[in-house]
Design an enzyme around this catalytic site. Structure first.
Site, mmCIF file in Angstrom:
data_model
loop_
_atom_site.group_PDB
_atom_site.id
_atom_site.type_symbol
_atom_site.label_atom_id
_atom_site.label_comp_id
_atom_site.label_asym_id
_atom_site.label_seq_id
_atom_site.Cartn_x
_atom_site.Cartn_y
_atom_site.Cartn_z
ATOM 1 N N ASP A 281 0.848 -1.185 0.000
ATOM 2 C CA ASP A 281 0.000 0.000 0.000
ATOM 3 C C ASP A 281 0.889 1.243 0.000
ATOM 4 O OD1 ASP A 281 -2.966 0.878 0.542
ATOM 5 O OD2 ASP A 281 -1.722 2.121 1.859
ATOM 6 N N ILE A 282 0.578 2.183 -0.881
ATOM 7 C CA ILE A 282 1.341 3.426 -0.962
ATOM 8 C C ILE A 282 0.987 4.283 0.250
ATOM 9 C CG2 ILE A 282 1.841 5.488 -2.334
ATOM 10 C CD1 ILE A 282 0.819 3.881 -4.806
ATOM 11 N N ASN B 170 -2.553 12.559 -3.623
ATOM 12 C CA ASN B 170 -3.576 12.889 -4.632
ATOM 13 C C ASN B 170 -4.179 14.262 -4.362
ATOM 14 O OD1 ASN B 170 -3.841 11.086 -6.741
ATOM 15 N ND2 ASN B 170 -5.264 9.755 -5.650
ATOM 16 N N ASP C 97 -1.564 9.008 -10.586
ATOM 17 C CA ASP C 97 -1.444 7.980 -11.629
ATOM 18 C C ASP C 97 0.018 7.723 -11.986
ATOM 19 O OD1 ASP C 97 -4.196 7.774 -11.677
ATOM 20 O OD2 ASP C 97 -4.440 8.824 -13.604
ATOM 21 N N GLU D 244 -4.589 2.301 -4.396
ATOM 22 C CA GLU D 244 -3.148 2.402 -4.232
ATOM 23 C C GLU D 244 -2.538 1.107 -3.704
ATOM 24 O OE1 GLU D 244 -4.896 3.878 -0.318
ATOM 25 O OE2 GLU D 244 -5.422 4.044 -2.419
#
Length: 189
Positions: free
Chosen positions: A47-48, A55, A64, A91
């Site tokens: 997971d980012i 964002n 993106d 993500e």
């Protein structure tokens, strides 16, 4: 017939990364489990970290670009001929390693985490952006006790601990006494 093949390929893959999507990933992993029933396998959920903030700060096109960059980084750190890398949603990425050991799990997860931490993502700002990821990992033993869905659930539980424990780390879900369901999480940084 060509159009039908193209539509099937589009339905099975994530438009942004070209990876398998969530539904296709489950099917492919179940195929691999059947193909290699006596081999241990590893499941990572990646997971980012702070992706919503990225964002909100830089916009969805930047998000993106980060997702595409992380996808390329993950692929460079696994065995493309046997391992599965997929975008699992938003993500999150899932990585399935076949025929891996406890040491292989730790080494691969940490290699992925470090490669992403060291990477710079060009999001059309003055300076490239640095990001980190949290990884939840689970080593599926070849005893056939747990399904792919259960293995993902264990990796997700470890991912939650990685996020809760400060992010930018690998946490492994370990069974210390499987018959009692006792677990221990280990953080790796």
């Amino acid at each position: 017939k060509k159009e039908k093949s193209r539509l099937i390929a589009q339905a099975e893959t994530d438009q942004l990364t070209g990876f398998l999507n969530k539904v296709s990933t489950g099917l492919k992993i179940n195929e691999l489990i059947k193909e290699y029933p006596n081999e241990p396998g590893t499941m990572f959920l990646i997971d980012i970290d702070d992706f919503k903030l990225l964002n909100d700060t830089y916009g969805h096109p930047a998000g993106d670009e980060i997702i595409k960059g992380i996808a390329k980084t993950i692929v460079a750190e696994v065995r493309s001929e046997i391992d599965i890398v997929a975008r699992y949603g938003g993500e999150e990425f899932v990585v399935a390693l076949i025929d891996t050991s406890e040491a292989g799990l730790k080494e691969t997860a940490e290699r992925i985490r470090l490669a992403i931490e060291k990477a710079s993502f060009d999001i059309k700002q003055k300076l490239p952006l640095k990001v980190t990821v949290s990884i939840g990992a689970y080593l599926k033993r070849p005893d056939g006790r747990y399904s792919m869905a259960e293995s993902l659930k264990f990796a997700d539980s470890a991912l939650y601990k990685a996020k809760e424990g400060g992010r930018n780390q690998v946490v492994e879900y370990l069974e210390t006494e499987p018959e009692k369901g006792v677990i221990l999480e280990e953080a790796h940084q």
